[in-house]
Structure formats: C-alpha cells, structure tokens
Design an enzyme around this catalytic site. Sequence first.
Site, PDB file in Angstrom:
ATOM      1  N   GLU A 113     -11.680  -0.360  17.200  1.00  0.00           N
ATOM      2  CA  GLU A 113     -11.672  -0.206  18.653  1.00  0.00           C
ATOM      3  C   GLU A 113     -10.682  -1.175  19.298  1.00  0.00           C
ATOM      4  O   GLU A 113      -9.908  -0.801  20.185  1.00  0.00           O
ATOM      5  CB  GLU A 113     -13.080  -0.437  19.209  1.00  0.00           C
ATOM      6  CG  GLU A 113     -14.110   0.563  18.706  1.00  0.00           C
ATOM      7  CD  GLU A 113     -14.790   0.131  17.410  1.00  0.00           C
ATOM      8  OE1 GLU A 113     -15.898   0.614  17.148  1.00  0.00           O
ATOM      9  OE2 GLU A 113     -14.215  -0.705  16.678  1.00  0.00           O
ATOM     10  N   TRP A 133      -0.802  11.331 -24.764  1.00  0.00           N
ATOM     11  CA  TRP A 133      -1.360  11.435 -23.425  1.00  0.00           C
ATOM     12  C   TRP A 133      -1.736  12.892 -23.154  1.00  0.00           C
ATOM     13  O   TRP A 133      -0.940  13.793 -23.422  1.00  0.00           O
ATOM     14  CB  TRP A 133      -0.388  10.954 -22.376  1.00  0.00           C
ATOM     15  CG  TRP A 133      -0.081   9.503 -22.456  1.00  0.00           C
ATOM     16  CD1 TRP A 133       1.033   8.925 -22.968  1.00  0.00           C
ATOM     17  CD2 TRP A 133      -0.914   8.427 -22.010  1.00  0.00           C
ATOM     18  NE1 TRP A 133       0.964   7.560 -22.871  1.00  0.00           N
ATOM     19  CE2 TRP A 133      -0.228   7.230 -22.280  1.00  0.00           C
ATOM     20  CE3 TRP A 133      -2.178   8.350 -21.415  1.00  0.00           C
ATOM     21  CZ2 TRP A 133      -0.749   5.971 -21.963  1.00  0.00           C
ATOM     22  CZ3 TRP A 133      -2.687   7.111 -21.101  1.00  0.00           C
ATOM     23  CH2 TRP A 133      -1.989   5.949 -21.374  1.00  0.00           C
TER      24      TRP A 133
END
Length: 388
Positions: free
Chosen positions: A59, A179
């Site tokens: 705010e 991988w």
Amino acid sequence: MNETTTAIDRRMLDLAARAAWRGIGDVEPNPTVGCVIGTRDGEVLGVGHHRRFGGAHAEVDALRRCKELGNSTDGATAWVTLEPCNHTGKTPPCTMGLIEAGITSVVIAQREPGDVAAGGAEALRQAGLDVRFSDASKKAAALNRPYVKRMTTGLPWVIAKWAQTIDARIATRTGESQWISNERSRAEVHRLRSRIDVLMTGVGTVRADDPSLTVRGVSRSRRTPTRLVIDPTLRTPIGSKLVRTARGVPTMIACEPLGSEAVQARSAVLQAAGVTVLPTARSGARLDLGGLLRTLASEHDAANVMVEAGPGLMGSLLREGLIDEYWVFSAPMLLGDPEAMPAVRAGATPRLADAHRLALHRVRRFGDDALLIYRKPLESSVGVSEPS
C-alpha cells in the site's frame, strides 16, 4: 466506463496480483502483496508491491508511486491482494497510510489469516472508509495461499519437482537420469530454486547421484536455499558434495533421535564439517515428516520447501498429504520398461477412487519439454503457484 464493478475489481486485483508476484523470493516469511490505487471507474493512478522483507508494504509502495506520477489520491480506491495490516512491526500500519492519503474505499481479495496483523478492514471502516472483500480475481485470491497455509497450519508450502519421460519414468532401471529434461527446463528449475527457502532430498538420492543442490546460472538469486537431506541413520557420505560444501551453503540432515554411539559419532563428524544435524521424532517406521516441516516453519522461518528426491521420499510425502504443488517436466522420450524408476512409490492403489486427485494449474513449454504444474484441489489445499 461501461465496466461493471465486478469487472473493474477483477482487472485491478489481477494487476495487483501480477505486481505482487515480483516480490516472491524477496519478502518471505512475509506475504507477497500487491496494491493498485485508482479511480472508481478503473483508471490506474499507481501500482505497488511489497518488494523486500522489512521494507515498505504494498500500500505504501503504491501511494509513493502515485506521488511520483503526480496523481492525487484524494477520494481514490485501493485494490489490495491482502487485508492491510493494522499493527506496527518493521513498518507502520498500512491502514494509517491509506487513511492519511485520502483513500475513501478499499477492495480486498484475501482476509489476513494471522492474529497480529489482522483487524485492518475494521480499522478502515471505523475511519469512515468503504471496505469490501471481493473474490472477482482468481489470481489475487490464490496468490497468498502458501502464506495462509503457514499461518493457519504451521506448515510451509511444499513443491515436489521431477523430470520424467512421457511414460512417467524418472530414471532407467540402472538409475541413469541425466538428462531426461533439456537445458531450458533445467534452467527453469534453477530459477525456482532461487526463490525457495529449503531444498529437500533423500539420502538415497545423495548416495546415488551426489548432487550439489545449489542455484546456478540465475542472473539474480533471491535466496540461497538450505539443503536438507532426509537421512534417518546418517548414511550421508562425508565425501559427498553436500558435506564438502556445507560451510559455504547451509546444509541440514534430518535423522532419527541420536541413540547408538555409532550414530552419535557420525553426527559429530558431520557437524564438524559444517552440517546442522536435526534429530527428528519418528512416526511409525519413518521420520515424522509433518513434524519436521512444522519445525522448519517455526524455527527456521521456512515459508516454502522444494522436494527433489526419489520415489520413496516422494511417496511418503504424498501418503501423508504434505505436497501442495507439483512441477512435472515431461520430456519427449519413452522408455517402455516396467522396471524403470517411477516418480512416486506410495503403495498399492487398486481403485481409481483411491487416486490422489490434482488440479492442473498451468502448462508451459520449454523447447520440446512440457512443464505441467498441478495443485491440490481447492477443497483440500490452501496454496497456489505463480499467477498466469
């Protein structure tokens, strides 16, 4: 403008949620909050968010932005993703800042779940402001579910991540996994790591893969996650990468309560190497993972935990209902081998009715890999990932 109040609320709160996302990794254990200051018909005067722990709240940041742009906030409306705080902590109450700025109405997406910071809506009403809660924005409503979970249950938000073939195997039968996913997917994992408090794995993964579990190749790492190994009997090798780098990267090992002289001796050696040994109560034949997570939140300020582990630890967390979000990287390859390693082993599930049901939250593409982000359904969870 022809937009209805609900449509304006949705647009402004969506904008506030997108702003809030920028603070993830910098503000925890505080909540991520965004705020938009605007006119009643939806003109944006200023946008702000909570940028860092101990810094100005959303705010105040939005009001400051309005001032920088030369926009008056007298009679303006504030749209905020979380109820403004009404207490003095590291910063003054946000309620006072809104009142002093001449804001006349506040639209809030999520009520503050904690006791200390609660009461902001009522304080604003007592000061004469029009305050209402709105569920118009799914992004804003979902943003702070990890924070709400921690405040209401004492548990951090838990993300399980793995890479798999399209037949849901994370390694071959011999354990080869590097991988499965491509470089772009792995880079995204490191970006996620850079926003995480604790990175959890099991001792089986440590012994099999000797991972580093560090953040690499990220332009700005917001966090250095503490590496946590679930290792009931302290079998983590002294020569492992985790132990050898423990003085430079925070490293913990959760084990059963220290009993035998042999376990105590291993504990002393690990601690001498810089590892924090964390004795953890047992729950049946296993460590009490729920209790461990609660300890991480209460004693180590862990707002979130990422799990990169084998099927055993994943299965334990799944059975106990401790995983909130799943990041599944699916690569375009098939093994077709029933003995290849699955992502999760959670026991027999003979009926579909017994399956763990999830909600698909987001789909992203990294080259030929697909990232599927799942969450628990709303009725069984209080958390979410990044706004879409």
